[in-house]
Design an enzyme around this catalytic site. Structure first.
Site, PDB file in Angstrom:
ATOM      1  N   CYS A   2       0.839  -1.192   0.000  1.00 20.92           N
ATOM      2  CA  CYS A   2       0.000   0.000   0.000  1.00 20.92           C
ATOM      3  C   CYS A   2       0.880   1.250   0.000  1.00 20.92           C
ATOM      4  CB  CYS A   2      -0.947   0.039   1.187  1.00 20.92           C
ATOM      5  SG  CYS A   2      -2.026  -1.390   1.356  1.00 20.92           S
ATOM      6  N   ARG A  27       3.437  -0.031  -4.983  1.00 23.57           N
ATOM      7  CA  ARG A  27       3.253  -0.525  -3.617  1.00 23.57           C
ATOM      8  C   ARG A  27       1.855  -1.082  -3.384  1.00 23.57           C
ATOM      9  NH1 ARG A  27       7.152   1.476   0.321  1.00 23.57           N
ATOM     10  NH2 ARG A  27       5.641   0.780   1.857  1.00 23.57           N
ATOM     11  N   TRP A  75      -3.337  -2.338  -1.368  1.00 20.36           N
ATOM     12  CA  TRP A  75      -3.072  -3.747  -1.652  1.00 20.36           C
ATOM     13  C   TRP A  75      -3.921  -4.524  -0.655  1.00 20.36           C
ATOM     14  CZ3 TRP A  75      -1.255  -8.124   0.802  1.00 20.36           C
ATOM     15  CH2 TRP A  75      -0.819  -9.175  -0.017  1.00 20.36           C
ATOM     16  N   ASN A 101      -1.612   1.927   6.298  1.00 26.57           N
ATOM     17  CA  ASN A 101      -0.861   0.748   5.869  1.00 26.57           C
ATOM     18  C   ASN A 101      -0.632  -0.126   7.094  1.00 26.57           C
ATOM     19  OD1 ASN A 101      -0.679   1.888   3.361  1.00 26.57           O
ATOM     20  ND2 ASN A 101       1.491   2.417   3.501  1.00 26.57           N
ATOM     21  N   GLY A 102      -0.675  -1.433   6.932  1.00 29.12           N
ATOM     22  CA  GLY A 102      -0.464  -2.339   8.048  1.00 29.12           C
ATOM     23  C   GLY A 102      -1.682  -3.208   8.275  1.00 29.12           C
ATOM     24  N   GLU A 483      16.052 -18.253  -7.973  1.00 27.39           N
ATOM     25  CA  GLU A 483      15.789 -16.863  -8.316  1.00 27.39           C
ATOM     26  C   GLU A 483      15.193 -16.759  -9.719  1.00 27.39           C
ATOM     27  OE1 GLU A 483      15.508 -12.818  -8.899  1.00 27.39           O
ATOM     28  OE2 GLU A 483      15.406 -14.051  -7.099  1.00 27.39           O
ATOM     29  N   LYS A 487      11.548 -15.038 -10.620  1.00 28.40           N
ATOM     30  CA  LYS A 487      11.318 -13.960 -11.573  1.00 28.40           C
ATOM     31  C   LYS A 487      10.249 -14.358 -12.583  1.00 28.40           C
ATOM     32  CE  LYS A 487      13.952 -10.634 -10.394  1.00 28.40           C
ATOM     33  NZ  LYS A 487      13.761 -11.124  -9.023  1.00 28.40           N
ATOM     34  N   GLU A 490       6.753 -14.496 -11.041  1.00 27.01           N
ATOM     35  CA  GLU A 490       6.306 -13.172 -10.602  1.00 27.01           C
ATOM     36  C   GLU A 490       5.643 -12.383 -11.715  1.00 27.01           C
ATOM     37  OE1 GLU A 490       8.955 -11.118  -7.149  1.00 27.01           O
ATOM     38  OE2 GLU A 490      10.023 -11.570  -8.985  1.00 27.01           O
ATOM     39  N   HIS A 506      14.615 -38.076  -8.472  1.00 26.99           N
ATOM     40  CA  HIS A 506      13.917 -38.401  -7.233  1.00 26.99           C
ATOM     41  C   HIS A 506      12.481 -37.870  -7.250  1.00 26.99           C
ATOM     42  CE1 HIS A 506      17.541 -39.957  -5.282  1.00 26.99           C
ATOM     43  NE2 HIS A 506      18.171 -38.980  -5.910  1.00 26.99           N
ATOM     44  N   LYS A 604       5.819  -4.041  -4.130  1.00 26.52           N
ATOM     45  CA  LYS A 604       7.270  -3.914  -4.088  1.00 26.52           C
ATOM     46  C   LYS A 604       7.835  -4.158  -2.695  1.00 26.52           C
ATOM     47  CE  LYS A 604      11.394  -2.902  -5.586  1.00 26.52           C
ATOM     48  NZ  LYS A 604      12.097  -3.940  -6.370  1.00 26.52           N
TER      49      LYS A 604
END
Length: 609
Positions: A2, A27, A75, A101-102, A483, A487, A490, A506, A604
């Site tokens: 947010c 955000r 968000w 926010n929170g 990584e 990416k 995402e 396996h 972000k």
């Protein structure tokens, strides 16, 4: 997560708030809203709706004037993305407006209490309770009313509040969610991220946890929740406002940030390499050689890409310093009641320096007497302030949700740390100089890789057609594979899973067929032959292959798309193997027509648990 903006001064607040929200959309972008106040006695005006900031801008009433205001990009945590759930939230009389926010942990209890008292709650959010609690306070001041409400709150918050009865001020407060005050000329700003401030001022003050502030057009004061004064002062930061403007032809921050890596790697290395003694200069660690030599273990904590690069860093520390090292997800660390050892160096990794899980892990370590350093990109951030020392990454502002240049600089931060730790132990000066030479070659080698973008775009087009992919590597290559998968998932929304190459037999090999591509990391090292053998096992099952490798690796008659990367020193090769994976993900998402900088459901900076 947010975004918060606020303004008080001589200009019309509306357009400034909307511009700030646009810069904070990375955000949170489920919904957006603004609230403004005019002169004394004027009504509070609120506009909010689900969707992007541009939707809010287009629908904003023509008469939306006022010189005081707050805004928010959301968000979603409590309740879906709807107009009613968008911030700002108000009380029943629309005297109070709050952005937050929170997460308020006791929101359900507070909602029930308010409902029992006849309050009509119109949203599903936790934030709405704050507006009603502030309105119900009997304090004579807005500061007192906000403090009364916060005293009833359990959880994390960054809040900004305006009130029709107090049109000359904005009251803000922080507990676990960042807020930054910006000092202008006869005007004041507040935001949850520097991105919203740098166009107007570079003189800022970071609120600490448990701190509140009052903003007027002529200045700000800070104080604790009991209204006793604190001594927070504004400082001037060195930052280029244009760094927050997407400048390439596609308008993508991620693309620009990928291409900034040759310069950003030079910055993180500048002044930190001692070629005479083959070591690194990291004065920010605040440890002398004797303290450094006393370290017996290194524990690295991060989330998402920071966790994966932490695994790369742990490998570097073990190889160069011969100290046991491992990485762990910060989000799990503090909940297992960790044993904090006095001879362990804890390393917190975060681009923003505000990642809540990592921040809470740092606080847990310090509470138990451990030494913790930070690898962070944002100067003055919460993690940077909490740690005993650290390494600033100097990557420059990173706006795209998917981290690229900051991740690369995290790796280099670990290389510098491992080099310094190694040189106070058993790493020879010859090896130190060898690694310094390798570090100095990296910017040019990264630039060389970026020049081959068209080749990588062609490979990415094939991967974009798949619904599911594997990324595989061994030892140094496995964190790179993790990584790479991160990416890809995402920003393309394709299922991408990372495995150790040795684990294929396996279980995962059962999924290999002509519809499931594999991106394989095959560097020149002691496991090259085994890795190549695994590639042939995949090919025998008609699995498409993209192999990121070195020019001297012989793949035999393997039918694969081959991507050669320049060789560096073996310990530093992982970061060069990572660069092509960034471009593969970017071009796959571009081909699919997706919003690369703002992938769905993600933000972000993760500032809520």
């Amino acid at each position: 997560m947010c975004g918060i903006v606020g303004y008080i001064g001589t200009q019309q607040a509306g357009h400034l708030l909307l511009e700030g929200l646009t810069r904070l959309e990375h955000r949170g972008y489920d919904s957006a809203g603004v609230a403004v106040l005019g002169a004394s006695g004027s009504a509070l005006k609120v506009a909010k709706q689900a969707g992007r900031v541009r939707d809010l801008t287009e629908g904003l009433p023509k008469r939306f004037s006022g010189r005081v205001g707050i805004g928010h990009t959301r968000w979603a945590t409590h309740g879906p993305a709807t107009d009613a759930n968008a911030h700002p939230h108000t009380d029943a009389k629309r005297d109070v407006a709050v952005v937050h926010n929170g997460i308020i942990d006791n929101a359900s209890t507070l909602r029930r209490l308010l409902a029992d008292d006849g309050v009509d709650l119109v949203s599903d959010t936790d934030t709405e309770v704050l507006a009603h609690l502030i309105a119900r306070s009997e304090s004579d001041t807005l500061e007192g009313r906000v403090a009364d409400a916060l005293a009833l709150i359990e959880g994390t918050y960054g809040v900004a509040v305006v009130h029709a009865d107090f049109p000359d001020r904005i009251v803000v407060a922080r507990n676990g969610s960042p807020l930054i005050i910006g000092v202008g000329d006869k005007e004041m700003h507040v935001a949850s991220d520097l991105a919203a401030l740098v166009r107007y001022t570079t003189t800022v003050a970071h609120l600490d946890d448990g701190e509140m502030a009052t903003l007027t057009a002529t200045g700000f004061t800070t104080y604790r929740q009991d209204l006793t004064a604190t001594a927070n002062r504004a400082q001037t930061i060195d930052i280029d406002p244009s760094a927050y403007d997407a400048g390439d032809e596609g308008g993508s921050f991620m693309h620009r940030e990928i291409h900034e890596q040759p310069r950003s790697t030079e910055r993180v290395l500048r002044g930190r390499l001692d070629e005479r003694f083959g070591t690194a200069h990291l004065g920010g660690l605040n440890m002398d050689a004797r303290e450094t030599r006393a370290i017996r273990r290194v524990k690295i904590l991060g989330c998402g890409s920071a966790y994966y690069v932490g695994q790369m860093g742990a490998s570097l520390v073990e190889e160069l310093a011969r100290i046991p090292a491992d990485a762990e997800a910060a989000s799990e660390f503090r909940y297992r009641n960790p044993i904090i050892e006095p001879d362990t160096l804890y390393v917190a990794v975060s681009q923003s320096g505000e990642t809540i899980d990592t921040l809470l892990a740092v606080q847990e370590i310090r509470r138990k007497g451990g030494r913790v350093i930070g690898l962070v990109n944002v100067v003055g951030s919460a993690i940077a302030r909490e740690c005993d020392g650290g390494i600033y990454l100097h990557a420059g502002p990173e706006v795209a949700v998917a981290s690229t240049k900051a991740l690369t600089n995290m790796f280099l931060g670990f290389a510098l740390l491992a080099l310094q730790l190694g040189r106070v132990r058993d790493l020879s000066i010859a090896d130190g100089k060898r690694l310094i030479a390798g570090l100095n070659r990296l910017p040019e080698q990264i630039a060389e890789l970026l020049e081959r973008e068209d080749e990588l775009a062609e490979a990415a087009a094939r991967l974009a057609e798949a619904d599911s992919l594997f990324f595989i590597g061994r030892v140094r290559g496995f964190p790179v594979a993790r990584e790479g998968a991160q990416k890809f998932k995402e920003i393309t929304y394709r299922h991408a899973e990372a495995y150790q190459t040795s684990e294929l037999k396996h279980g995962p090999l059962a999924l290999i067929d002509e519809s499931v591509p594999t991106v394989a990391l095959v560097p020149t090292d002691e496991l090259t032959d085994r890795n190549v053998g695994a590639m042939h096992e995949i090919a025998a099952r008609r699995g498409p292959l993209v192999v990121v490798t070195h020019e001297d690796v012989d793949l035999g008659e393997l039918d694969a798309v081959r991507i050669d990367v320049p060789r560096n020193e073996r310990e530093l090769d992982p970061i060069l193997l990572t660069i092509p994976l960034q471009l593969l993900a970017y071009h796959a998402a571009l081909r699919l027509g997706l919003d690369i900088d703002k992938p769905r459901n993600l933000a972000k900076s993760v500032t809520v648990e």
